[in-house]
Design an enzyme around this catalytic site. Sequence first.
Site, mmCIF file in Angstrom:
data_model
loop_
_atom_site.group_PDB
_atom_site.id
_atom_site.type_symbol
_atom_site.label_atom_id
_atom_site.label_comp_id
_atom_site.label_asym_id
_atom_site.label_seq_id
_atom_site.Cartn_x
_atom_site.Cartn_y
_atom_site.Cartn_z
ATOM 1 C CB CYS A 14 -0.887 -0.023 1.243
ATOM 2 S SG CYS A 14 -2.051 1.340 1.330
ATOM 3 N N PRO A 15 0.593 2.233 -0.782
ATOM 4 C CG PRO A 15 0.611 4.492 -1.521
ATOM 5 C CD PRO A 15 1.393 3.468 -0.699
#
Length: 75
Positions: A14-15
């Site tokens: 993430c992201p």
Amino acid sequence: MEFSKEYDASGLACPLPIVKTKKALADMASGQVLRVISTDPGSVCDMVAFAEQTGHALLEQGSENSKFIFYLKKA
């Protein structure tokens, strides 16, 4: 499910799976389906939120072989 394009975000945290999904969708025509593969458990919640915020339809999500699979239809 039939799809027009596939993006493998395996190994990305993430992201990045969302960032790369957004970029992949940008190159597609409205109505086409993108298949996304991810190994990040956080992408399950992230992909739902991404679809809601952008208007793309999350058609299906699941898992196979310890990977998360998403089908997004471009708005």
